[in-house]
Motif scaffolding. Structure first.
Motif, PDB file in Angstrom:
ATOM      1  N   MET A  66     -15.112  17.650   2.277  1.00  0.00           N
ATOM      2  CA  MET A  66     -15.386  15.996   2.774  1.00  0.00           C
ATOM      3  C   MET A  66     -13.986  15.607   3.097  1.00  0.00           C
ATOM      4  N   ALA A  67     -13.754  15.096   3.237  1.00  0.00           N
ATOM      5  CA  ALA A  67     -11.796  14.219   3.613  1.00  0.00           C
ATOM      6  C   ALA A  67     -12.652  12.704   3.205  1.00  0.00           C
ATOM      7  N   SER A  68     -10.988  12.489   2.275  1.00  0.00           N
ATOM      8  CA  SER A  68     -11.302  11.639   1.516  1.00  0.00           C
ATOM      9  C   SER A  68     -11.024  10.107   2.137  1.00  0.00           C
ATOM     10  N   LYS A  69     -11.677   9.174   1.859  1.00  0.00           N
ATOM     11  CA  LYS A  69     -11.160   7.564   2.275  1.00  0.00           C
ATOM     12  C   LYS A  69      -9.467   7.786   1.958  1.00  0.00           C
ATOM     13  N   PRO A  70      -9.338   7.319   3.254  1.00  0.00           N
ATOM     14  CA  PRO A  70      -7.924   6.885   3.183  1.00  0.00           C
ATOM     15  C   PRO A  70      -6.572   6.064   2.407  1.00  0.00           C
ATOM     16  N   ILE A  71      -6.049   5.978   1.794  1.00  0.00           N
ATOM     17  CA  ILE A  71      -4.885   4.750   0.402  1.00  0.00           C
ATOM     18  C   ILE A  71      -4.912   4.049   1.557  1.00  0.00           C
ATOM     19  N   LEU A  72      -3.846   5.124   2.436  1.00  0.00           N
ATOM     20  CA  LEU A  72      -3.330   3.965   3.141  1.00  0.00           C
ATOM     21  C   LEU A  72      -3.113   4.039   4.590  1.00  0.00           C
ATOM     22  N   GLN A  73      -3.376   3.319   5.932  1.00  0.00           N
ATOM     23  CA  GLN A  73      -3.389   3.799   7.165  1.00  0.00           C
ATOM     24  C   GLN A  73      -2.672   2.339   8.011  1.00  0.00           C
ATOM     25  N   VAL A  74      -2.198   3.311   9.056  1.00  0.00           N
ATOM     26  CA  VAL A  74      -1.168   2.694   9.803  1.00  0.00           C
ATOM     27  C   VAL A  74      -1.714   2.754  11.290  1.00  0.00           C
ATOM     28  N   LYS A  75      -2.072   2.091  11.942  1.00  0.00           N
ATOM     29  CA  LYS A  75      -2.906   1.831  13.117  1.00  0.00           C
ATOM     30  C   LYS A  75      -1.584   0.677  14.497  1.00  0.00           C
ATOM     31  N   ASN A  76      -0.911   1.301  15.411  1.00  0.00           N
ATOM     32  CA  ASN A  76      -1.276   0.911  16.919  1.00  0.00           C
ATOM     33  C   ASN A  76       1.121  -0.384  16.057  1.00  0.00           C
ATOM     34  N   ASN A 123       0.356   5.564  14.271  1.00  0.00           N
ATOM     35  CA  ASN A 123      -0.444   5.733  13.882  1.00  0.00           C
ATOM     36  C   ASN A 123      -0.442   6.785  12.739  1.00  0.00           C
ATOM     37  N   PHE A 124      -1.342   6.895  11.829  1.00  0.00           N
ATOM     38  CA  PHE A 124      -1.137   7.598  10.954  1.00  0.00           C
ATOM     39  C   PHE A 124      -1.899   7.174   9.190  1.00  0.00           C
ATOM     40  N   THR A 125      -2.428   9.119   9.182  1.00  0.00           N
ATOM     41  CA  THR A 125      -3.023   8.125   7.482  1.00  0.00           C
ATOM     42  C   THR A 125      -3.143   9.321   6.463  1.00  0.00           C
ATOM     43  N   ILE A 126      -2.745   8.377   4.955  1.00  0.00           N
ATOM     44  CA  ILE A 126      -2.717   8.899   4.261  1.00  0.00           C
ATOM     45  C   ILE A 126      -3.829   9.125   3.054  1.00  0.00           C
ATOM     46  N   GLU A 127      -3.717  10.312   2.762  1.00  0.00           N
ATOM     47  CA  GLU A 127      -4.904  10.013   1.638  1.00  0.00           C
ATOM     48  C   GLU A 127      -4.215   9.997   0.443  1.00  0.00           C
ATOM     49  N   PRO A 128      -5.261  10.433  -0.012  1.00  0.00           N
ATOM     50  CA  PRO A 128      -4.654   9.617  -2.099  1.00  0.00           C
ATOM     51  C   PRO A 128      -4.439  11.191  -2.406  1.00  0.00           C
ATOM     52  N   GLY A 129      -3.524  10.956  -3.180  1.00  0.00           N
ATOM     53  CA  GLY A 129      -2.490  12.306  -4.123  1.00  0.00           C
ATOM     54  C   GLY A 129      -1.823  13.035  -2.544  1.00  0.00           C
ATOM     55  N   ASP A 130      -1.555  12.761  -1.399  1.00  0.00           N
ATOM     56  CA  ASP A 130      -0.652  12.875  -0.448  1.00  0.00           C
ATOM     57  C   ASP A 130       0.653  13.300  -1.381  1.00  0.00           C
ATOM     58  N   GLY A 141      -8.228   0.616   2.790  1.00  0.00           N
ATOM     59  CA  GLY A 141      -9.135  -0.366   3.735  1.00  0.00           C
ATOM     60  C   GLY A 141      -9.296  -1.319   3.927  1.00  0.00           C
ATOM     61  N   LYS A 142      -8.113  -2.154   3.444  1.00  0.00           N
ATOM     62  CA  LYS A 142      -8.001  -3.030   3.253  1.00  0.00           C
ATOM     63  C   LYS A 142      -6.404  -4.339   3.397  1.00  0.00           C
ATOM     64  N   PRO A 143      -6.137  -5.179   4.817  1.00  0.00           N
ATOM     65  CA  PRO A 143      -5.031  -5.214   4.961  1.00  0.00           C
ATOM     66  C   PRO A 143      -4.315  -5.562   3.230  1.00  0.00           C
ATOM     67  N   ILE A 144      -2.866  -5.516   3.226  1.00  0.00           N
ATOM     68  CA  ILE A 144      -2.269  -5.472   2.507  1.00  0.00           C
ATOM     69  C   ILE A 144      -1.272  -6.956   1.948  1.00  0.00           C
ATOM     70  N   THR A 145      -1.940  -7.148   1.289  1.00  0.00           N
ATOM     71  CA  THR A 145      -1.776  -9.080   0.166  1.00  0.00           C
ATOM     72  C   THR A 145      -0.762  -8.639  -0.842  1.00  0.00           C
ATOM     73  N   PRO A 146      -0.472  -9.640  -1.402  1.00  0.00           N
ATOM     74  CA  PRO A 146       0.489  -9.716  -2.516  1.00  0.00           C
ATOM     75  C   PRO A 146       0.062  -9.169  -4.057  1.00  0.00           C
ATOM     76  N   ARG A 147      -0.944  -9.317  -3.675  1.00  0.00           N
ATOM     77  CA  ARG A 147      -1.984  -8.520  -5.726  1.00  0.00           C
ATOM     78  C   ARG A 147      -1.482  -7.092  -5.051  1.00  0.00           C
ATOM     79  N   GLN A 148      -2.450  -6.417  -4.088  1.00  0.00           N
ATOM     80  CA  GLN A 148      -2.858  -4.788  -3.402  1.00  0.00           C
ATOM     81  C   GLN A 148      -0.889  -4.775  -3.524  1.00  0.00           C
ATOM     82  N   LEU A 149      -0.269  -5.034  -2.908  1.00  0.00           N
ATOM     83  CA  LEU A 149       1.652  -5.161  -3.372  1.00  0.00           C
ATOM     84  C   LEU A 149       1.586  -4.286  -4.708  1.00  0.00           C
TER      85      LEU A 149
END
Lengths: 277, 246
Positions: free
Chosen positions: B1-11, B26-33, B66-74
């Motif tokens: 089963m594919a893991s949930k992307p840690i980073l996703q870039v769309k359009n 467009n691309f997705t990065i999985e945890p541990g990539d 899965g969430k927009p990047i906020t200062p906290r997530q930075l």
């Protein structure tokens, strides 16, 4: 014997209320400007502080023309100008050098123009241009102390944030720091503190209290905390020794304070081994 | 089963000074990539990292877990920029520098990181007295201070000698193995891309290739990516160059 003489001199000086006000305001402002100067130097904003000091002349002129306290009008004018400067930096592609050069020479020009509308000799203008720490009133002293204490509390509490923003804006922003807000606060604080310092050194010389102590701190310190402490000590020695010398030699206080700083700077260059290439 | 992307870039689209620097990425990065970003100069590699960090205005969606990047997530994303200028006479010691970026002072952690990057003997000297390679190692150590989940490296080994470069890759490999640290690094060293990355993103202002490094990256892709851009530049500039980087 020497100690007794020094004590006598100090007691004599402290008898006069104008000297008490001068020493209290000088001590507080030296502390504030030295701490702020650390950020100004890390952020390479010396030209900003020089420019905003000159531009504040327009604020002084407005006060003189309206018969309001020129220190208060200069503070309000400068806070507005600092905000405008910050806005230009953030929202336009105009370089800092150009915007500071244009805004601040324009401020000075406006000040000269407004002053020309007032006829006759203007002692307040001379006092603001060259500083007169001995003319500080009780109300001005309270204003200086209150604003300085508020600013110092902020600077100490947000020390790390302010240093990383001053060191590299992009890196700070990438780590989640609220760069725009802190930069605006810093622009306003630096502007207001410079205007407060004008009472001590005057528009022409006030930047000396931001730059010389920090230059000395940079030479003698090897780490950040000592950098701040050494800058503060240098600033306090400049003000106290400068006032003492000016009192006894009957010299202009602002110029004497600056030249005392210059001498300490030169001495520290020679005393620190690696300061000269 | 594919893991949930840690980073996703769309359009993702970035325009700077009226020019399209990045178009429809467009691309997705999985945890541990461990993802390498390659491409010729001006292809938008640094801009891509800066867009992820919110440092350049952009259009499109970039999400972290899965969430927009906020200062906290930075704070969960470590970043090492390309070398930057600073006043080398500033009395900021290495230890001070590390301490500045730490939310809560943790002496042990600073010591451990400086030790990992062989910087303990320099801990009390001014950062301005470090060599280019030592400075890069310090900046990587700084980026790891707050236990990031993702590390973005913009040519982080530039100026580092061969042994130092291997050390850095080894440490990052270890953090990836043990702590599942996700890494995105920009590199001009195709050898390092083959050796260390699991995924590759080829950029030429648009995404030219994306996928598992050993499946996607071949001579033809590299030739297309570097030679075509080079030939286009020659044609555009009307000058003849006899060498190319790829």
């Amino acid at each position: 014997m020497a100690a007794k003489n020094t004590n006598t001199i100090m007691l004599e000086i402290l008898q006069f209320p104008f000297m008490q006000r001068a020493l209290i305001s000088g001590t507080v402002l030296a502390l504030l400007l030295a701490v702020l100067g650390v950020f100004v130097v890390i952020k390479k904003m010396s030209f900003y502080s020089e420019g905003i000091a000159h531009a504040s002349l327009a604020g002084v002129a407005i006060g003189v023309l309206l018969s309001w306290n020129p220190l208060v009008t200069a503070l309000i004018f400068t806070a507005g100008l600092a905000t405008l400067m910050w806005f230009i930096q953030k929202k336009t592609t105009i370089s800092a050098d150009s915007s500071i050069g244009i805004l601040f020479t324009s401020g000075m020009a406006l000040g000269i123009l407004l002053m020309s509308l007032q006829r006759g000799y203007q002692p307040e203008l001379i006092s603001f241009l060259f500083g007169n720490i001995l003319s500080i009133t009780n109300a001005e002293l309270i204003l200086i102390v209150v604003l300085s204490v508020v600013f110092l509390i902020f600077l100490v509490r947000q020390f790390k944030q302010l240093v990383i923003i001053a060191f590299n804006t992009e890196l700070a922003e990438a780590s989640g720091a609220r760069v725009a807000l802190y930069e605006w606060l810093f622009y306003v604080m630096a502007g207001v503190a410079v205007v407060l310092g004008i009472k001590v050194l005057g528009i022409v010389l006030v930047t000396a209290l931001l730059v010389i102590p920090v230059a000395i701190g940079k030479i003698v310190a090897d780490n950040l905390i000592w950098f701040v402490i050494a800058s503060v000590i240098a600033a306090e020695v400049m003000v106290w020794l400068g006032l003492l010398v000016s009192y006894y030699a009957d010299l202009p206080s602002g110029a004497t304070i600056v030249l005392v700083g210059t001498v300490i700077f030169i001495l520290s260059m020679f005393l620190k081994d690696n300061a000269i290439k | 089963m594919a893991s949930k992307p840690i980073l996703q870039v769309k359009n993702l689209n970035v325009q700077l000074g009226g020019h399209d620097v990045l178009r429809d990425i467009n691309f997705t990065i999985e945890p541990g990539d461990i993802a390498a970003v390659i491409g010729p100069n001006g292809s938008g590699k640094s801009t891509l990292l800066r867009a992820i960090l919110g440092l350049v205005p952009h259009q499109g969606d970039i999400t972290y877990a899965g969430k927009p990047i906020t200062p906290r997530q930075l704070q969960k994303i470590g970043y090492v920029p390309q070398y930057f200028e600073f006043d080398r006479t500033l009395p900021i010691a290495l230890w001070d520098f590390m301490r500045l970026w730490q939310k809560k002072y943790d002496r042990k952690k600073i010591g451990k990181l400086l030790d990992h990057f062989n910087l303990i003997p320099k801990a009390n000297i001014k950062i301005g007295n470090l060599s280019g390679g030592q400075l890069q190692r310090l900046f990587i150590a700084r980026a790891l201070l707050n236990d990031p989940k993702v590390l973005l490296l913009d040519e982080a080994t530039a100026g580092v000698d061969v042994a130092g470069e291997e050390d850095i890759h080894e440490i990052i490999g270890h953090l990836n193995d043990v702590h599942k640290l996700t890494v995105i690094f920009i590199s001009h060293e195709i050898g390092a891309v083959y050796d260390y990355s699991t995924k590759v993103l080829c950029l030429s202002n648009k995404l030219v290739c994306f996928g598992a490094t050993h499946q996607v990256l071949n001579k033809q892709v590299l030739a297309d990516l570097f030679l075509d851009t080079h030939l286009a530049a020659v044609k555009h500039g009307g000058k003849k160059h006899k060498h190319h980087h790829a």
